[in-house]
Scaffold this motif. Sequence first.
Motif, short mmCIF file in Angstrom:
data_model
loop_
_atom_site.label_atom_id
_atom_site.label_comp_id
_atom_site.label_asym_id
_atom_site.label_seq_id
_atom_site.Cartn_x
_atom_site.Cartn_y
_atom_site.Cartn_z
N PHE A 165 13.98 -52.67 -15.69
CA PHE A 165 13.65 -51.42 -16.10
C PHE A 165 11.95 -51.05 -15.61
CE2 PHE A 165 10.99 -49.36 -19.51
CZ PHE A 165 11.62 -48.13 -19.78
N GLN A 166 11.31 -52.30 -15.89
CA GLN A 166 10.02 -52.04 -15.24
C GLN A 166 9.72 -51.52 -13.65
OE1 GLN A 166 7.15 -51.68 -16.36
NE2 GLN A 166 7.77 -52.17 -18.50
N LEU A 223 10.84 -48.09 -13.13
CA LEU A 223 9.57 -47.29 -13.80
C LEU A 223 8.52 -47.21 -12.59
CD1 LEU A 223 8.28 -47.62 -17.15
CD2 LEU A 223 9.48 -45.73 -16.15
N GLN A 248 7.61 -43.89 -10.74
CA GLN A 248 6.61 -43.21 -11.15
C GLN A 248 5.68 -42.92 -10.03
OE1 GLN A 248 5.03 -45.53 -14.24
NE2 GLN A 248 6.24 -44.13 -16.09
N LEU A 260 16.81 -45.53 -17.45
CA LEU A 260 15.66 -44.63 -17.89
C LEU A 260 16.05 -43.48 -19.24
CD1 LEU A 260 13.49 -43.71 -14.99
CD2 LEU A 260 13.34 -45.71 -16.37
N LYS A 262 10.03 -38.27 -20.72
CA LYS A 262 9.69 -39.45 -21.60
C LYS A 262 8.98 -40.35 -20.97
CE LYS A 262 12.49 -42.38 -24.55
NZ LYS A 262 13.94 -42.86 -24.57
N HIS A 263 9.67 -40.74 -19.72
CA HIS A 263 9.12 -41.86 -18.80
C HIS A 263 8.04 -41.44 -17.80
CE1 HIS A 263 11.31 -44.65 -20.97
NE2 HIS A 263 12.63 -44.06 -20.77
N ASN A 264 7.71 -40.26 -17.96
CA ASN A 264 6.80 -39.78 -16.71
C ASN A 264 7.36 -39.82 -15.35
OD1 ASN A 264 4.29 -38.42 -15.94
ND2 ASN A 264 3.20 -40.45 -15.96
#
Length: 313
Positions: free
Chosen positions: A8-9, A12, A16, A225, A264-266
């Motif tokens: 997940f990280q 992201l 991002q 995500l 939500k997660h930019n």
Amino acid sequence: MGALAGPFQEVLEGLQRSSSKQIPFSLLYDDKGSELYEQIVELDEYYPYAAETHLLEEYAPLIVRSIPADCVLVELGCGSATKSGYLLNAFHSLHGRCHYVGIDVSQSFLKQAHTNLLGNVHGLKPSSLHFIQADYMEGLTQARQAFPNKLFCVMWLGSSIGNLVAEDAVSFLKKTLSIVGPNCLLFLCADQWKDTSTLYKAYHDDKGVTEAFIKNGMKNALALLGHTVSKEELDSWSYHVQINSKLRRVEMWVTFPSGLCIQKHNVHIRRGESVLVEFSRKFTVQDLQELATRSNFYIQGAWRSGLYGCQIL
Ligand code: AVI
């Protein structure tokens, strides 16, 4: 991509970014992805699998002469052990014995490996086979605990080293060495750098299987995500392959014609922006020398398939 972060990280962090967006290649191998990968290795255009199989089938008797008789053969990601079976067969014929440890995360692969090896390696005793269901490093640690004083030959087939950037490949090999000890041998299969057209076709097959595999990986990343990708959305993405000669790798990209925003997660993928889903590095002999030196190994023998058959470097 960070080696220690969870998926997940990593997703992201990779999505991002304002440019050079990327996802971890591990997301390619869910059930659907693994099924598609099994189809990829059967494709006419995907030469790496057939080339490696041919090399091992043909030259195993020559290769195993470099492995001492008392070595335990430890295979990372053994799958169904079809290709390693050639090595075990040759090793067993040469020395009259063969101790093997197969490591894989998939229990069903371990079962297949067990059946295949017993069926294909003439005279092999079931008690010489050991299987560990774990990831590579955990599996190596357990194998070392089970055979504390044995010399190991760690086998890593399948050219999977090509899916790691140079730094990660070096860390991986150094970690392997630190777990199994300084006298270990490593038998590594890596794909050679070659002409652009062969490389391109291998990752852009006519049937679109690789495209489906890569898009499925992208879909899995977005699912992490919380974004469920519809069939229409997936079909709207385009797939392209780029041969990056500077980094000597094949890059597999997904382009988003309409962009995508996960507030939500930019995460903001712009219209027409592409995400790097996977790369596959291809090596020159010099690249492999450098990899070995940086990882504290030295090359004792090398076998290469090519126009003139197998060459010992
Ligand atoms: C697993 N790995 C060695 C394959 C490769 O060729 O890099 C993965 C793959 N991706 C698309 N086709 C095959």
